[in-house]
Design an enzyme around this catalytic site. Structure first.
Site, PDB file in Angstrom:
ATOM      1  N   SER A   1       0.856  -1.180   0.000  1.00  0.00           N
ATOM      2  CA  SER A   1       0.000   0.000   0.000  1.00  0.00           C
ATOM      3  C   SER A   1       0.892   1.229   0.000  1.00  0.00           C
ATOM      4  O   SER A   1       2.089   1.137   0.213  1.00  0.00           O
ATOM      5  CB  SER A   1      -0.883   0.006   1.240  1.00  0.00           C
ATOM      6  OG  SER A   1      -0.101   0.309   2.375  1.00  0.00           O
ATOM      7  N   LYS A   2       0.264   2.377  -0.255  1.00  0.00           N
ATOM      8  CA  LYS A   2       1.109   3.568  -0.385  1.00  0.00           C
ATOM      9  C   LYS A   2       1.768   3.979   0.917  1.00  0.00           C
ATOM     10  O   LYS A   2       2.677   4.771   0.923  1.00  0.00           O
ATOM     11  CB  LYS A   2       0.327   4.732  -0.996  1.00  0.00           C
ATOM     12  CG  LYS A   2      -1.074   4.869  -0.560  1.00  0.00           C
ATOM     13  CD  LYS A   2      -1.813   5.890  -1.425  1.00  0.00           C
ATOM     14  CE  LYS A   2      -3.258   5.470  -1.595  1.00  0.00           C
ATOM     15  NZ  LYS A   2      -4.103   6.152  -2.448  1.00  0.00           N
ATOM     16  N   ARG A   3       1.313   3.406   1.997  1.00  0.00           N
ATOM     17  CA  ARG A   3       1.928   3.772   3.272  1.00  0.00           C
ATOM     18  C   ARG A   3       3.217   3.014   3.540  1.00  0.00           C
ATOM     19  O   ARG A   3       4.006   3.401   4.388  1.00  0.00           O
ATOM     20  CB  ARG A   3       0.951   3.482   4.413  1.00  0.00           C
ATOM     21  CG  ARG A   3      -0.253   4.367   4.325  1.00  0.00           C
ATOM     22  CD  ARG A   3      -1.130   4.198   5.537  1.00  0.00           C
ATOM     23  NE  ARG A   3      -2.158   5.226   5.553  1.00  0.00           N
ATOM     24  CZ  ARG A   3      -2.894   5.492   6.611  1.00  0.00           C
ATOM     25  NH1 ARG A   3      -2.714   4.811   7.722  1.00  0.00           N
ATOM     26  NH2 ARG A   3      -3.808   6.428   6.563  1.00  0.00           N
ATOM     27  N   GLU A   4       3.393   1.918   2.833  1.00  0.00           N
ATOM     28  CA  GLU A   4       4.583   1.095   3.039  1.00  0.00           C
ATOM     29  C   GLU A   4       5.851   1.880   2.736  1.00  0.00           C
ATOM     30  O   GLU A   4       5.871   2.713   1.838  1.00  0.00           O
ATOM     31  CB  GLU A   4       4.523  -0.097   2.092  1.00  0.00           C
ATOM     32  CG  GLU A   4       4.509  -1.413   2.793  1.00  0.00           C
ATOM     33  CD  GLU A   4       3.239  -1.573   3.594  1.00  0.00           C
ATOM     34  OE1 GLU A   4       3.354  -1.949   4.759  1.00  0.00           O
ATOM     35  OE2 GLU A   4       2.142  -1.332   3.062  1.00  0.00           O
TER      36      GLU A   4
END
Length: 507
Positions: free
Chosen positions: A281-284
């Site tokens: 996900s983009k938070r990774e």
RNA sequence: GUCCCCAUCGUCUAGUCAGGUCUAGGACACUGGAUUUUCAUUCCAGCGACCGGGGUUCGAAUCCCCGUGGGGACGCCA
């Protein structure tokens, strides 16, 4: 790697099998760079010239929704489409799915285009480029959607409910309690849709619910615009993430309703988190292309790594010039299962690319990093900088960590690393060794690696010591570090004055 | 819950379609050596996997079935 002995040293063998071909990569990078010593811009385009392609009717597209940053998974999807277009001599279309006016900003679009350019993914039709199938922003295609919707309506395949327009499936209707939705749902007994996927083979799926193609606010829905655009833009191959595999049946129903032949679908595996569950996900950490740009990764390395995430050439080749990848890229080499993202392997590739660079190019790329770290400025002596970087390149792990490696060359006030210092002092008083060294160095007429090495040898001999006794001490006194570039290179490049001053100042 | 996809070292993968040449190959990581008289270089070695169970077959990592595990989809998001 089995090759007849006679072939072992042929250039062809090296090109096909060895790390030797990395030279070709370096040439490629160098070719893409403007003349050395011109500050590197963020959007340096990567050259894809110098390989021949035959024109074909293949048309692929990358259709991102610019809602923020350039996700690594999107980048890989764009990359695979681009590779396929270049491989077949087809056309790579960039279409912006900006139907959600709230989330789509000009900045987000810019970030996306910058990311594409950084990776060297040039598009043949799309924003800033135009093309005969435009417009390439969905927000400007409403008229086209109206037309296609009218066709569907004329064919009796739509109906309105609660202000939204639904696509009407063919088949017997029944009502069923849906556990997931926790409600009574009208379903349709329809024929299974067959997807002949270029990656996954024969896949069947039943679409058993009508779906919204135009929302009650007037916006057209994703499935509808996606299919209409691909149809109108004459897209022949849809290469996208596996998360769309289950949508594909719906899309095919739409193609059929339009009386059109669906394109070839190729669903590529998802990129999974490095650890833990689920897709990236983009938070990774490491999930955004911007991160690699700002950390000074080489775009070629990131691109090469991404190529290998879900595709492989079926032999043991990993580090390859993009021209070779383009030549070899095909659906047959695409894997079916999701791939975990491995930052360490990316870092390794980045290192390999970095070391393969011609020194001029390496200097040209490293200098801005050193400038940003406040170690070098416009007034810096270019020959000195290049000499320093020439020492560093073979040892460099990344551009990001270059500053710490070169600090002793550019800071007059050096800091002694406490751990390294303790290690030295544990073995006896180093200042005595320095005192033995100093007169010899002061009397050295030449100041070269060879003469310095000879001087160290003579001092050691005169004092009944091994030369190695002096090396770490000299290194610590002069650089403050326990490791780094080769000692004699360090001393030679640093110059007599600095070396002697620092040795005298050391305590 | 329903449907779809997938399943080889810790990770990325080769081998699977056309079963034997696989005592399963490569790369990253890790560990240990060597060399570099210093060093963030280099070299070598080691570690380490066919998810489980049933079949089919003379023979299965490879084919079939069932489990299990992982991933995805099921929005008036894209």
């Amino acid at each position: 790697m089995d090759a007849p002995a006679s072939a072992l040293y042929s250039p062809t063998f090296f090109l096909q099998h060895g790390r030797f071909s990395i030279t070709a990569l370096a040439v490629e990078v160098a070719a893409s760079a403007p003349a050395p010593r011109i500050p590197r811009t963020k959007n340096q385009a990567l050259s894809t010239k110098n390989f021949s392609t035959v024109m074909s009717d293949v048309r692929v597209r990358f259709a991102p929704s610019p809602t923020g940053f350039f996700h690594i998974g999107s980048a890989r999807t764009a990359l695979f489409n681009w590779l396929y277009a270049r491989h077949t001599g087809g056309t790579f279309v960039l279409r912006i799915e900006d139907t959600d006016s709230v989330r789509n900003t000009p900045e987000a679009l810019q970030a996306l285009l910058d990311g594409m350019r950084w990776l060297g993914l040039d598009w043949d039709e799309g924003p800033e480029k135009g093309g005969e199938f435009g417009p390439y922003f969905q927000s400007e295609r409403t008229g086209i959607y109206e037309d296609y919707l009218a066709r569907l309506t004329a064919a009796g395949r739509t109906y309105e409910q609660d202000g939204a327009v639904f696509f009407k499936l063919l088949g017997e209707r029944y009502v069923e309690f849906d556990k997931y939705k926790n409600a009574e749902i009208e379903k349709v007994r329809s024929e299974p849709v067959v997807v002949d996927d270029a990656v996954r083979g024969h896949v069947e799926r039943v679409v058993d619910q009508d779906f919204v193609i135009r929302r009650s606010n007037g916006d057209f829905g994703f499935h509808f615009v996606n299919v209409v655009d691909d149809l109108a833009m004459k897209i022949t191959h849809v290469i996208r993430g596996e998360d769309h595999l289950s949508n594909t049946a719906r899309h095919i129903e739409l193609y059929k309703a339009f009386g059109a032949t669906p394109p070839v679908f190729a669903h590529i595996p998802l990129i999974l988190k490095s650890d833990g569950r689920g897709k990236m996900s983009k938070r990774e950490s490491g999930a955004l292309i911007e991160e690699y740009v700002s950390r000074h990764f080489l775009a070629e390395a990131v691109r090469n790594y991404l190529c290998l995430l879900g595709w492989n050439p079926k032999d043991d080749r990993e580090i390859m010039p993009i021209g070779e990848i383009i030549e070899r890229f095909d659906f047959a080499g695409i894997n079916k299962d999701g791939a975990r993202f491995d930052e360490q392997k990316l870092a390794h590739m980045n290192t390999e690319y970095l070391r393969a660079l011609p020194l001029e190019t390496f200097t040209w790329m490293a200098t801005p990093v050193l400038e940003a770290a406040g170690l070098v400025d416009e007034a810096a002596d270019e020959d000195y900088v290049q000499a320093v970087l020439g020492l560093c390149q073979p040892k460099a792990r990344s551009l990001e960590t270059m500053p710490e490696l070169v600090v002793p060359f550019f800071k007059e006030e050096i800091e002694i690393d406490p751990a390294a210092r303790e290690k030295i002092f544990k073995k006896g008083d180093p200042t005595a060794r320095l005192a033995e060294l100093l007169p010899a160095l002061e009397n050295t007429t030449e100041w070269t690696e060879a003469s310095l090495e000879a001087a160290f040898g003579a001092v050691a001999e005169a004092n009944g010591q091994k030369p190695t006794m002096y090396f770490p001490i000299a290194r610590l006194a002069v650089s403050g570090q326990g490791g780094g570039v080769p000692l004699f290179g360090l001393l030679a490049v640093l110059g007599r004055d600095r070396v002697l001053d620092r040795m005298k100042a050391f305590s």
